[in-house]
Design an enzyme around this catalytic site. Structure first.
Site, PDB file in Angstrom:
ATOM      1  N   TYR A 264       0.834  -1.210   0.000  1.00 52.70           N
ATOM      2  CA  TYR A 264       0.000   0.000   0.000  1.00 52.70           C
ATOM      3  C   TYR A 264       0.870   1.261   0.000  1.00 52.70           C
ATOM      4  O   TYR A 264       1.818   1.379   0.767  1.00 52.70           O
ATOM      5  CB  TYR A 264      -0.908   0.027   1.236  1.00 52.70           C
ATOM      6  CG  TYR A 264      -1.626   1.350   1.413  1.00 52.70           C
ATOM      7  CD1 TYR A 264      -2.674   1.701   0.576  1.00 52.70           C
ATOM      8  CD2 TYR A 264      -1.218   2.260   2.384  1.00 52.70           C
ATOM      9  CE1 TYR A 264      -3.310   2.925   0.703  1.00 52.70           C
ATOM     10  CE2 TYR A 264      -1.849   3.485   2.528  1.00 52.70           C
ATOM     11  CZ  TYR A 264      -2.895   3.810   1.679  1.00 52.70           C
ATOM     12  OH  TYR A 264      -3.515   5.034   1.804  1.00 52.70           O
TER      13      TYR A 264
ATOM     14  N   ASN B 211       2.396   8.816   7.950  1.00 55.86           N
ATOM     15  CA  ASN B 211       1.273   7.904   8.181  1.00 55.86           C
ATOM     16  C   ASN B 211       1.149   7.434   9.628  1.00 55.86           C
ATOM     17  O   ASN B 211       0.753   6.313   9.891  1.00 55.86           O
ATOM     18  CB  ASN B 211       1.411   6.701   7.240  1.00 55.86           C
ATOM     19  CG  ASN B 211       0.104   5.967   7.027  1.00 55.86           C
ATOM     20  OD1 ASN B 211       0.116   4.843   6.579  1.00 55.86           O
ATOM     21  ND2 ASN B 211      -1.018   6.582   7.345  1.00 55.86           N
TER      22      ASN B 211
ATOM     23  N   ARG C  14     -12.614  23.835  50.920  1.00 55.71           N
ATOM     24  CA  ARG C  14     -12.931  22.599  51.624  1.00 55.71           C
ATOM     25  C   ARG C  14     -12.866  21.363  50.719  1.00 55.71           C
ATOM     26  O   ARG C  14     -12.522  20.266  51.177  1.00 55.71           O
ATOM     27  CB  ARG C  14     -14.333  22.718  52.233  1.00 55.71           C
ATOM     28  CG  ARG C  14     -14.632  21.634  53.229  1.00 55.71           C
ATOM     29  CD  ARG C  14     -16.028  21.607  53.814  1.00 55.71           C
ATOM     30  NE  ARG C  14     -16.904  22.700  53.505  1.00 55.71           N
ATOM     31  CZ  ARG C  14     -18.232  22.562  53.432  1.00 55.71           C
ATOM     32  NH1 ARG C  14     -18.788  21.376  53.624  1.00 55.71           N
ATOM     33  NH2 ARG C  14     -19.010  23.604  53.171  1.00 55.71           N
TER      34      ARG C  14
END
Length: 467
Positions: free
Chosen positions: A23, A164, A247
């Site tokens: 790819y 990528n 508190r």
């Protein structure tokens, strides 16, 4: 590490030599994967970068870009991305200079990696676009020459390997969580100092009380604050119960501490993982195509971090409001002005603080705002880049709010509140006094808030070393 990188790169070219399909090297990108890519690898590198150089908006902070490239370098050295050794060497060489690519903020959806911003970064390393050197934005080719760097040369896998991954997302989230962790320590310092100045009884920090609450992080915060307030003497002029901004500090900051711990673990995993596609496993003869570039873990974590930072910002702004109110600050002058009317003390600082808690509007989670794109190849996206950069923005606003609160606490001593009675709180105040003069007469306070924030950073780093 270099040996792993070289072996992986050889493996990639061995596959290409056998007409294997990879790819982004032999194919088009995204939904165009079914089409052939360009025949020459150098042309395929151009193909990768040119169609992604489409970002817009203001430049990212150069430090964030450099952090992203450091993260990318670390990922590439794991030897799973198929890039060449010269690319790794070139990134390491660049990071030894002050060169930083000019990268526009907008363009990434945090899926398939931070494609657009990283493409702009790589283009600058090749001498295209703009870059910063010596803090000055200049054409990238001139910046490379000024930094003594040669333009980066790439083949097809180098280009895709550089863009990528989720390196910008991970780097921005890492910077953000480091900043919020520092601010968590600062919040404890300032909350303790404020309680001592006002003469509050420390019963809200009771070990038995907080243990009964059942949250370990709250117990840790209360323990640190008891240490800071050791030796303090209550004034006996306060009411039976303090406002929540005093508190409930251990409960609030304890929740922040738990969130910071979780985010740190997620970001550490991402920084040390490999988010490329595909990944190469030469020892097994495998090329695996998948979705490690999907930045959902950091996206969720960064949204949580933003929530924690905003609530700490709310606390700091409310503590500042209490300190300037004569009805709640023990009778100190309004706005902590030496001569109210003739002087205005921290009135402008409070107005700016109220404006700064607009950070609440930016706390809407982005990590589930998915929007399909890329011909529905990316049909669900995490928007991780946006979440990480947003968390970094909010961490910087929080840091400013703490600087503003510190200026107010220092001024309170000038207009009549007692000095701290605990040794640790007195030491904090003395250091503030050294960098922030009393506001008498009025003056612009922008620089004072910045100096206070810088000092608090240093004190937080010191405190982090204390068990």
């Amino acid at each position: 590490m270099i040996g792993r990188v070289a072996a992986c790169h050889r493996f990639v070219h061995d596959i290409l030599a056998t007409d294997g399909s990879i790819y982004g090297m032999t194919t088009g990108f995204g939904p165009l994967v079914s089409f052939a890519g360009r025949a020459e690898l150098s042309d395929q590198a151009e193909n990768t970068l040119n169609h992604l150089s489409t970002g817009h908006g203001p430049d990212l902070d150069p430090a964030v870009v450099r952090a992203a490239l450091l993260t990318r370098l670390w990922s590439l050295t794991q030897g799973r991305s198929g890039v060449s050794v010269p690319v790794v060497d070139a990134l390491a060489t660049m990071l030894r200079t002050d060169f930083a690519p000019a990268v526009p903020r907008l363009g990434s959806v945090g899926a398939s990696g931070d494609l657009v911003p990283l493409a702009h970064a790589v283009q600058a390393l090749r001498g295209n676009g703009f870059a910063y050197v010596g803090g000055v934005r200049t054409p990238a080719d001139a910046a490379l020459r000024a930094a003594g760097l040669a333009p980066l040369e790439l083949d097809g896998r180098d280009a895709l390997g550089l863009v990528n991954g989720t390196s910008l997302t991970a780097a921005a989230a890492g910077l953000a969580v480091a900043s919020v962790a520092r601010s968590l320590v600062v919040a404890q310092l300032l909350s303790a100092l404020m309680a001592d100045l006002l003469g509050c009884a420390p019963t809200y920090l009771s070990e038995r009380l907080i243990t009964a609450f059942g949250h370990d992080a709250a117990s840790s915060v209360a323990r640190r604050m008891r240490h800071l307030l050791a030796g303090s003497t209550p004034s006996s002029t306060r009411g039976l119960q303090e406002p929540y901004s005093i508190r409930c500090v251990p409960q609030l900051l304890g929740a922040v501490a738990g969130a910071v711990d979780h985010v740190t673990a997620v970001v550490d995993a991402d920084l040390n993982g490999v988010s490329d596609n595909p990944l190469f496993f030469p020892e097994h003869g495998e090329v695996v195509h998948g979705g490690n570039f999907f930045g959902q873990p950091v996206a969720f974590a960064a949204d949580l971090l933003t929530t924690a930072a905003v609530q700490m910002g709310n606390l700091a702004e409310r503590q500042l409001d209490l300190m300037v109110d004569p009805h709640r600050n023990g009778g100190l002058p309004p706005m902590l002005a030496t001569v109210p009317g003739e002087q205005h003390g921290v009135q402008g600082v409070q107005i700016a603080a109220t404006a700064t808690v607009d950070m609440r509007r930016n706390a809407t989670p982005a990590s589930m705002q998915s929007l399909p794109t890329n011909l529905h190849n990316q049909d669900v996206v995490p928007f991780g880049t946006q979440t990480a950069l947003n968390a970094l923005d909010q961490s910087r606003s929080l840091r400013w709010l703490h600087g503003a609160l510190a200026v107010a606490l220092r001024q309170a001593v000038h207009v009549g509140v007692r000095r701290p009675t605990s040794q640790a709180c007195a030491a904090v105040l003395d250091r503030l006094v050294n960098v922030v003069p009393a506001i008498d007469p009025d003056r612009p306070l922008q620089t004072d808030v910045a100096r206070a924030a810088e000092l608090l950073d240093r004190m937080a780093d010191e405190q982090a070393l204390v068990p």
